[in-house]
Design a protein around this motif. Structure first.
Motif, PDB file in Angstrom:
ATOM      1  N   LEU A  27      60.331  76.208  67.632  1.00  9.42           N
ATOM      2  CA  LEU A  27      59.095  76.085  68.412  1.00  9.42           C
ATOM      3  C   LEU A  27      59.387  75.736  69.867  1.00  9.42           C
ATOM      4  O   LEU A  27      58.742  76.253  70.780  1.00  9.42           O
ATOM      5  N   ARG A  28      60.367  74.859  70.080  1.00  8.65           N
ATOM      6  CA  ARG A  28      60.754  74.487  71.444  1.00  8.65           C
ATOM      7  C   ARG A  28      61.303  75.702  72.190  1.00  8.65           C
ATOM      8  O   ARG A  28      60.933  75.975  73.333  1.00  8.65           O
ATOM      9  N   ILE A  29      62.189  76.451  71.541  1.00  6.85           N
ATOM     10  CA  ILE A  29      62.789  77.635  72.159  1.00  6.85           C
ATOM     11  C   ILE A  29      61.707  78.665  72.477  1.00  6.85           C
ATOM     12  O   ILE A  29      61.693  79.255  73.562  1.00  6.85           O
ATOM     13  N   GLU A  30      60.786  78.879  71.543  1.00 11.65           N
ATOM     14  CA  GLU A  30      59.712  79.849  71.757  1.00 11.65           C
ATOM     15  C   GLU A  30      58.875  79.486  72.975  1.00 11.65           C
ATOM     16  O   GLU A  30      58.554  80.346  73.804  1.00 11.65           O
ATOM     17  N   ALA A  31      58.548  78.221  73.118  1.00  8.75           N
ATOM     18  CA  ALA A  31      57.744  77.780  74.263  1.00  8.75           C
ATOM     19  C   ALA A  31      58.506  77.958  75.575  1.00  8.75           C
ATOM     20  O   ALA A  31      57.935  78.409  76.579  1.00  8.75           O
ATOM     21  N   LEU A  32      59.792  77.613  75.578  1.00  7.21           N
ATOM     22  CA  LEU A  32      60.580  77.739  76.805  1.00  7.21           C
ATOM     23  C   LEU A  32      60.772  79.194  77.224  1.00  7.21           C
ATOM     24  O   LEU A  32      60.685  79.529  78.406  1.00  7.21           O
ATOM     25  N   VAL A  33      61.027  80.071  76.245  1.00  5.47           N
ATOM     26  CA  VAL A  33      61.206  81.491  76.571  1.00  5.47           C
ATOM     27  C   VAL A  33      59.902  82.068  77.112  1.00  5.47           C
ATOM     28  O   VAL A  33      59.896  82.773  78.126  1.00  5.47           O
ATOM     29  N   ALA A  34      58.781  81.757  76.461  1.00  3.39           N
ATOM     30  CA  ALA A  34      57.486  82.260  76.935  1.00  3.39           C
ATOM     31  C   ALA A  34      57.183  81.757  78.340  1.00  3.39           C
ATOM     32  O   ALA A  34      56.670  82.506  79.180  1.00  3.39           O
ATOM     33  N   GLN A  35      57.547  80.509  78.609  1.00  2.60           N
ATOM     34  CA  GLN A  35      57.326  79.951  79.937  1.00  2.60           C
ATOM     35  C   GLN A  35      58.169  80.681  80.982  1.00  2.60           C
ATOM     36  O   GLN A  35      57.669  81.046  82.046  1.00  2.60           O
ATOM     37  N   ARG A  36      59.433  80.907  80.673  1.00  2.00           N
ATOM     38  CA  ARG A  36      60.300  81.606  81.633  1.00  2.00           C
ATOM     39  C   ARG A  36      59.817  83.026  81.898  1.00  2.00           C
ATOM     40  O   ARG A  36      59.867  83.506  83.026  1.00  2.00           O
ATOM     41  N   LEU A  37      59.364  83.705  80.854  1.00  5.56           N
ATOM     42  CA  LEU A  37      58.883  85.078  81.033  1.00  5.56           C
ATOM     43  C   LEU A  37      57.594  85.120  81.848  1.00  5.56           C
ATOM     44  O   LEU A  37      57.359  86.065  82.597  1.00  5.56           O
ATOM     45  N   SER A  38      56.769  84.090  81.728  1.00  2.05           N
ATOM     46  CA  SER A  38      55.519  84.077  82.486  1.00  2.05           C
ATOM     47  C   SER A  38      55.727  83.662  83.944  1.00  2.05           C
ATOM     48  O   SER A  38      54.884  83.955  84.784  1.00  2.05           O
TER      49      SER A  38
END
Length: 99
Positions: A27-38
């Motif tokens: 869940l942490r990784i998913e949030a960080l990746v989505a943040q970087r992509l946005s």
């Protein structure tokens, strides 16, 4: 051959409420990746869906060009804790069409 009945040591009707919730690291990784992509100007306006299973990031959706596809994978791989990337991003077709 498929056996329709469970084996004696399998308890298919057991209470599963004590099963662990989805991995917090995923869940942490998913949030960080989505943040970087946005945040990144190359990927922010693209249709990218992020999911993570066992520290493997799965990128799905449509992007405008091959460079954006590559950048999305690189941004995801730079997140600490990512083990691998499954890049299933597809290139969107031409926006215009015949009338």
């Amino acid at each position: 051959m498929y056996l329709p009945w469970p084996l004696p040591d399998e308890n298919w009707f057991a209470d599963t409420s004590d099963q662990p919730e989805p991995d917090r690291e995923d869940l942490r990784i998913e949030a960080l990746v989505a943040q970087r992509l946005s945040i990144d100007w190359t990927t922010r306006r693209q249709q990218i869906t992020v999911s993570v299973q066992n520290r493997v990031v799965i990128l799905a959706g449509l992007v405008s060009d091959p460079d954006t596809r590559r950048v999305a994978a690189e941004l995801a791989y730079d997140v600490p804790g990512v083990f691998d990337i499954c890049n299933t991003l597809r290139l969107s077709g031409p926006r215009g069409g015949r009338r």
